[in-house]
Design a protein around this motif. Structure first.
Motif, mmCIF file in Angstrom:
data_model
loop_
_atom_site.group_PDB
_atom_site.id
_atom_site.type_symbol
_atom_site.label_atom_id
_atom_site.label_comp_id
_atom_site.label_asym_id
_atom_site.label_seq_id
_atom_site.Cartn_x
_atom_site.Cartn_y
_atom_site.Cartn_z
ATOM 1 N N GLN A 69 0.782 -1.368 -0.075
ATOM 2 C CA GLN A 69 0.013 0.022 0.064
ATOM 3 C C GLN A 69 0.790 1.086 -0.061
ATOM 4 N N GLU A 70 1.993 1.196 0.726
ATOM 5 C CA GLU A 70 2.841 2.395 0.900
ATOM 6 C C GLU A 70 3.556 2.820 -0.498
ATOM 7 N N LEU A 71 3.917 1.401 -1.141
ATOM 8 C CA LEU A 71 4.488 1.570 -2.353
ATOM 9 C C LEU A 71 3.458 1.949 -3.317
ATOM 10 N N HIS A 72 2.361 1.445 -3.326
ATOM 11 C CA HIS A 72 1.198 2.080 -4.458
ATOM 12 C C HIS A 72 1.006 3.427 -3.960
ATOM 13 N N ARG A 73 1.184 3.992 -2.760
ATOM 14 C CA ARG A 73 0.973 5.332 -2.563
ATOM 15 C C ARG A 73 2.035 6.339 -3.251
ATOM 16 N N GLN A 74 3.227 5.627 -3.119
ATOM 17 C CA GLN A 74 4.182 6.307 -3.551
ATOM 18 C C GLN A 74 4.294 6.561 -4.917
ATOM 19 N N LEU A 75 3.791 5.624 -5.612
ATOM 20 C CA LEU A 75 3.930 5.508 -7.139
ATOM 21 C C LEU A 75 2.871 6.386 -7.729
ATOM 22 N N GLU A 76 1.379 6.365 -6.951
ATOM 23 C CA GLU A 76 0.631 7.382 -7.125
ATOM 24 C C GLU A 76 0.964 8.918 -7.033
ATOM 25 N N GLU A 77 1.797 9.121 -5.868
ATOM 26 C CA GLU A 77 2.274 10.390 -5.837
ATOM 27 C C GLU A 77 3.372 10.768 -6.720
ATOM 28 N N GLU A 78 4.395 9.745 -7.282
ATOM 29 C CA GLU A 78 5.016 10.006 -8.378
ATOM 30 C C GLU A 78 4.391 10.438 -9.482
ATOM 31 N N ALA A 79 3.211 9.799 -9.723
ATOM 32 C CA ALA A 79 2.554 9.906 -11.009
ATOM 33 C C ALA A 79 1.774 11.209 -11.173
ATOM 34 N N ILE A 80 1.862 12.117 -9.951
ATOM 35 C CA ILE A 80 1.131 13.232 -10.111
ATOM 36 C C ILE A 80 2.039 14.341 -9.617
ATOM 37 N N ARG A 81 3.271 14.315 -9.349
ATOM 38 C CA ARG A 81 4.467 15.076 -8.989
ATOM 39 C C ARG A 81 5.565 15.479 -9.957
ATOM 40 N N ASP A 82 5.880 16.424 -10.137
ATOM 41 C CA ASP A 82 7.139 16.871 -10.897
ATOM 42 C C ASP A 82 8.424 16.401 -10.148
ATOM 43 N N PRO A 83 9.127 15.470 -10.856
ATOM 44 C CA PRO A 83 10.366 14.820 -10.048
ATOM 45 C C PRO A 83 11.499 15.711 -9.670
ATOM 46 N N LEU A 84 11.397 17.153 -10.274
ATOM 47 C CA LEU A 84 12.589 17.877 -9.714
ATOM 48 C C LEU A 84 12.067 18.914 -8.789
ATOM 49 N N THR A 85 10.917 19.465 -8.796
ATOM 50 C CA THR A 85 10.442 20.533 -7.905
ATOM 51 C C THR A 85 9.355 19.854 -6.677
ATOM 52 N N ASN A 86 8.886 18.650 -6.997
ATOM 53 C CA ASN A 86 7.901 17.854 -6.207
ATOM 54 C C ASN A 86 6.745 18.798 -6.273
ATOM 55 N N LEU A 87 6.594 19.778 -6.945
ATOM 56 C CA LEU A 87 5.343 20.339 -7.428
ATOM 57 C C LEU A 87 4.345 19.506 -8.029
ATOM 58 N N PHE A 88 2.827 19.546 -8.106
ATOM 59 C CA PHE A 88 1.986 18.739 -8.907
ATOM 60 C C PHE A 88 2.542 19.189 -10.357
ATOM 61 N N ASN A 89 2.183 18.045 -11.351
ATOM 62 C CA ASN A 89 2.554 18.167 -12.593
ATOM 63 C C ASN A 89 1.263 18.628 -13.209
ATOM 64 N N ARG A 90 1.513 18.740 -14.510
ATOM 65 C CA ARG A 90 -0.023 19.399 -15.601
ATOM 66 C C ARG A 90 -0.984 18.380 -15.528
ATOM 67 N N ARG A 91 -0.825 17.001 -15.448
ATOM 68 C CA ARG A 91 -1.833 16.094 -15.577
ATOM 69 C C ARG A 91 -2.716 16.352 -14.317
ATOM 70 N N TYR A 92 -2.257 16.344 -13.116
ATOM 71 C CA TYR A 92 -2.875 16.524 -11.915
ATOM 72 C C TYR A 92 -3.534 17.885 -11.811
ATOM 73 N N PHE A 93 -2.991 18.882 -12.247
ATOM 74 C CA PHE A 93 -3.433 20.180 -12.212
ATOM 75 C C PHE A 93 -4.574 20.205 -12.937
ATOM 76 N N LEU A 94 -4.637 19.879 -14.233
ATOM 77 C CA LEU A 94 -5.829 19.885 -15.311
ATOM 78 C C LEU A 94 -6.916 18.915 -14.452
ATOM 79 N N GLU A 95 -6.800 17.926 -14.087
ATOM 80 C CA GLU A 95 -7.836 17.161 -13.455
ATOM 81 C C GLU A 95 -8.447 17.918 -12.121
ATOM 82 N N SER A 96 -7.373 18.614 -11.406
ATOM 83 C CA SER A 96 -8.086 19.228 -10.233
ATOM 84 C C SER A 96 -8.681 20.421 -10.793
ATOM 85 N N LEU A 97 -8.359 21.056 -11.691
ATOM 86 C CA LEU A 97 -9.112 22.380 -12.105
ATOM 87 C C LEU A 97 -10.387 21.990 -12.765
ATOM 88 N N THR A 98 -10.440 21.039 -13.354
ATOM 89 C CA THR A 98 -11.790 20.372 -14.041
ATOM 90 C C THR A 98 -12.715 20.146 -12.693
#
Length: 330
Positions: free
Chosen positions: A155-184
């Motif tokens: 579960q922790e690995l799954h959480r980390q993978l989900e987090e990595e999927a929505i984060r920019d690897p350099l800045t750790n900010l949310f990425n474009r994909r997550y932002f568009l989903e959140s804005l919608t």
């Protein structure tokens, strides 16, 4: 076993004894003699466990059969409690301290039994060896604990993978994909509940020249520093995203364009130009920003993002290091 005598009582005793001797449970009877106990009967299973014959065990005191003092006190203590209670009690007993055998676990049922010889007190006991069952239960418990640990790790690995999927690897900010989903989602909610959603697009001025002059590693450090200060200056409900390259996009739910403008100008007073200290290098970073708000400048994600981008473009074409609000065409 001796041959039965003539008569129904002798036959019944013979049959009863024979039945006891084919049982795998230990069956025994003890007589209370002062503070001690004497074994008056045991079946063949118990004798086999003790590695003796029934005739060699019956008639002996319990402290002679069980020489280990601690083991004797545990067993005799259970017998004392049964006689004091005056009814059937169950105990879990172990043979720890009995040298003739490995440690076994028994489920023992003890019952007080008055005798026919006056005030003599007897205890009838039946002990079942539950060692294999307890070992199986322990193995199952350990297996379950291992599975629970593995499940928690997965579960922790799954959480980390989900987090990595929505984060920019350099800045750790949310990425474009997550932002568009959140804005919608936010625009849909804002439409139902009638509140504004303001966006700010921020661009680091002359970032290409910075990379060309000092290298991409310096540029990456500047991006990380800007990201951290952006997050520190935003509310918990704001969504800060690395939109791409040196551009950042911030969603501020519930803030009107005027209120968002006040907040951004306050942030700029503290951070623009932003002093960035690196080994052997001091930089002053400035920013260009554009703001637009929904529903006034658009009701879809594309509309409001395009409006924000146009406001940023105006800030950059008018000299950079400034904030511009989106202005709808006449």
């Amino acid at each position: 076993m001796t041959s039965p005598q003539n008569g129904p009582e002798s036959l019944d005793r013979h049959l009863l004894t024979g039945m006891m001797d084919i049982m795998t449970d230990h069956v025994f009877i003890l007589r209370r003699e002062g503070p001690r106990y004497r074994l008056v009967y045991c079946n063949q299973a118990m004798a086999n466990f003790m590695r003796q014959r029934p005739a060699d065990l019956c008639g002996r005191r319990l402290d002679e059969i069980v020489p280990d003092p601690k083991l004797y006190q545990r067993i005799a203590g259970n017998y004392d409690r049964v006689l004091e209670a005056g009814h059937i009690l169950r105990f879990e007993e172990t043979t720890e301290g009995f040298e003739a055998n490995q440690v076994r676990i028994f489920d023992t049922c003890l019952s007080p039994m008055p005798g026919t010889d006056g005030d003599a007190l007897y205890i009838c006991g039946i002990s079942r060896d539950t060692t294999a069952r307890r070992e199986a239960e322990l193995a199952l418990q350990q297996a379950n604990e291992t599975l629970e640990t593995q499940l928690a790790e997965n579960q922790e690995l799954h959480r980390q993978l989900e987090e990595e999927a929505i984060r920019d690897p350099l800045t750790n900010l949310f990425n474009r994909r997550y932002f568009l989903e959140s804005l919608t989602r936010e625009l849909s909610r804002a439409h139902r509940e009638t509140y504004p959603v303001t966006l700010m697009m921020l661009d680091i001025d002359h970032f290409k020249e910075l990379n060309d002059s000092h290298g991409h590693s310096v540029g990456d450090q500047v991006l990380v520093e800007v990201s951290q200060r952006l997050c520190a200056g935003m509310r918990k409900e704001d969504v800060v995203c690395r939109w791409g390259g040196e551009e950042f996009l911030i969603m501020m739910p519930g803030l009107s364009l005027a209120d968002a403008h006040v907040r951004i100008m306050s942030w700029r007073r503290d951070h623009s130009p932003m002093a960035v200290q690196l080994p052997g290098l001091s930089l002053a970073i400035s920013f260009s920003s554009g703001l637009a708000t929904a529903p006034h400048h658009g009701t879809t994600t594309d509309d409001v993002i395009n409006a924000t981008d146009k406001a940023l473009y105006e800030a950059k074409t008018n000299g950079r290091n400034q904030v511009r609000l989106y202005r709808q065409p006449a």
